[in-house]
Design a protein around this motif. Structure first.
Motif, PDB file in Angstrom:
ATOM      1  N   UNK A 164       0.837  -1.203   0.000  1.00  0.00           N
ATOM      2  CA  UNK A 164       0.000   0.000   0.000  1.00  0.00           C
ATOM      3  C   UNK A 164       0.870   1.251   0.000  1.00  0.00           C
ATOM      4  N   UNK A 165       1.967   1.214   0.751  1.00  0.00           N
ATOM      5  CA  UNK A 165       2.876   2.371   0.789  1.00  0.00           C
ATOM      6  C   UNK A 165       3.642   2.525  -0.519  1.00  0.00           C
TER       7      UNK A 165
ATOM      8  N   UNK B 270      -2.864   6.038   9.661  1.00  0.00           N
ATOM      9  CA  UNK B 270      -4.103   5.334  10.014  1.00  0.00           C
ATOM     10  C   UNK B 270      -4.547   4.399   8.895  1.00  0.00           C
ATOM     11  N   UNK B 271      -4.252   4.774   7.641  1.00  0.00           N
ATOM     12  CA  UNK B 271      -4.631   3.880   6.551  1.00  0.00           C
ATOM     13  C   UNK B 271      -3.599   2.767   6.376  1.00  0.00           C
ATOM     14  N   UNK B 272      -2.362   3.030   6.781  1.00  0.00           N
ATOM     15  CA  UNK B 272      -1.392   1.941   6.859  1.00  0.00           C
ATOM     16  C   UNK B 272      -1.861   0.917   7.900  1.00  0.00           C
TER      17      UNK B 272
ATOM     18  N   UNK C 139      -9.714   3.751   0.065  1.00  0.00           N
ATOM     19  CA  UNK C 139      -8.726   2.971   0.807  1.00  0.00           C
ATOM     20  C   UNK C 139      -8.985   1.478   0.617  1.00  0.00           C
ATOM     21  N   UNK C 140     -10.249   1.084   0.587  1.00  0.00           N
ATOM     22  CA  UNK C 140     -10.586  -0.323   0.335  1.00  0.00           C
ATOM     23  C   UNK C 140     -10.040  -0.762  -1.022  1.00  0.00           C
ATOM     24  N   UNK C 141     -10.180   0.123  -2.018  1.00  0.00           N
ATOM     25  CA  UNK C 141      -9.684  -0.188  -3.364  1.00  0.00           C
ATOM     26  C   UNK C 141      -8.170  -0.334  -3.354  1.00  0.00           C
ATOM     27  N   UNK C 142      -7.489   0.554  -2.649  1.00  0.00           N
ATOM     28  CA  UNK C 142      -6.038   0.485  -2.534  1.00  0.00           C
ATOM     29  C   UNK C 142      -5.605  -0.819  -1.867  1.00  0.00           C
TER      30      UNK C 142
ATOM     31  N   UNK D   3      -3.367  -3.988  -3.383  1.00  0.00           N
ATOM     32  CA  UNK D   3      -2.174  -4.515  -2.725  1.00  0.00           C
ATOM     33  C   UNK D   3      -2.362  -5.992  -2.364  1.00  0.00           C
ATOM     34  N   UNK D   4      -3.553  -6.337  -1.922  1.00  0.00           N
ATOM     35  CA  UNK D   4      -3.865  -7.720  -1.549  1.00  0.00           C
ATOM     36  C   UNK D   4      -3.719  -8.645  -2.753  1.00  0.00           C
TER      37      UNK D   4
END
Length: 210
Positions: free
Chosen positions: A74-75, A84-86, A139-142, A146-147
């Protein structure tokens, strides 16, 4: 005089809580943020195998190790991502410390009841760690991107998929990013997960309990 018939026994309701090693009793039907501890999450995720354990190596590839890579990705995808999103990325599979890691086809077969249960547990986990109960869609999309990228590396390096079918199923990973996966022993994965949690908690200004 004939004896009175015995009243039928009322069956006890099934147990709907799980005792954690911290001593907390987590109500599975109505989970409370007050009964969620990061130590329990880390311990559980380090012992939950991705791919139902169908991976090569001496050790299972754990959800804890997967979560660390997803947070890193994600980063990479979005430099400057807020702590917080990390944290949300690190905790994206935290519910699996209770429900285990079910492969996507099985989740689809279980339908909405599974998704509702998972959503309640995820909301409680988020509240416990001062995140919004529902993650913003961006953020869910990001995290999903990454997932899927992490799943690509897992599939090709550990689970017997070739690159062509992995790209078809999971998509290509971010350009220029590569990682060599080495499944970690459970204790090491647990420690790494907790270490990263404490780094992010400090960056968020969260108090951490021993």
């Amino acid at each position: 005089m004939a004896p009175l018939p015995k009243k039928p026994r009322t069956p006890k309701p099934p147990r709907a809580w799980q005792r954690m090693l911290s001593g907390r009793r987590l109500d599975l039907l109505d989970p409370s943020p007050f009964d969620i501890e990061v130590e329990d999450i880390a311990h559980g995720l380090a012992r939950v195998a991705r791919w139902n354990g169908q991976t090569i190596g001496e050790h299972a590839f754990s959800v804890a190790q997967h979560s660390l890579i997803v947070e890193e990705l994600c980063r990479v995808i979005r430099p400057g991502l807020e702590p917080k999103w990390q944290m949300a990325a690190l905790l994206h599979d935290a519910s699996e410390y209770v429900i285990g890691d079910m492969i996507s086809p099985f989740k689809s077969a279980l339908g909405s009841s599974y998704k509702d249960f998972e959503a309640r547990l995820e909301a409680a986990i988020h509240v416990r760690f001062q995140l919004p109960p529902k993650t913003p869609q961006t953020i869910k999309t990001l995290i999903k991107k990454a997932d899927r990228a992490c799943a690509f590396f897992e599939a090709t390096q550990l689970a017997g998929f070739n690159k062509r079918e992995s790209v078809q199923i999971f998509g290509a990973p971010p350009a220029g990013y590569s990682i060599t996966l080495e499944p970690m022993p459970a204790f090491d994965a647990q420690k790494a997960y907790l270490d990263r949690y404490h780094e992010l908690a400090e960056a968020m200004g969260l108090s951490t309990r021993a």
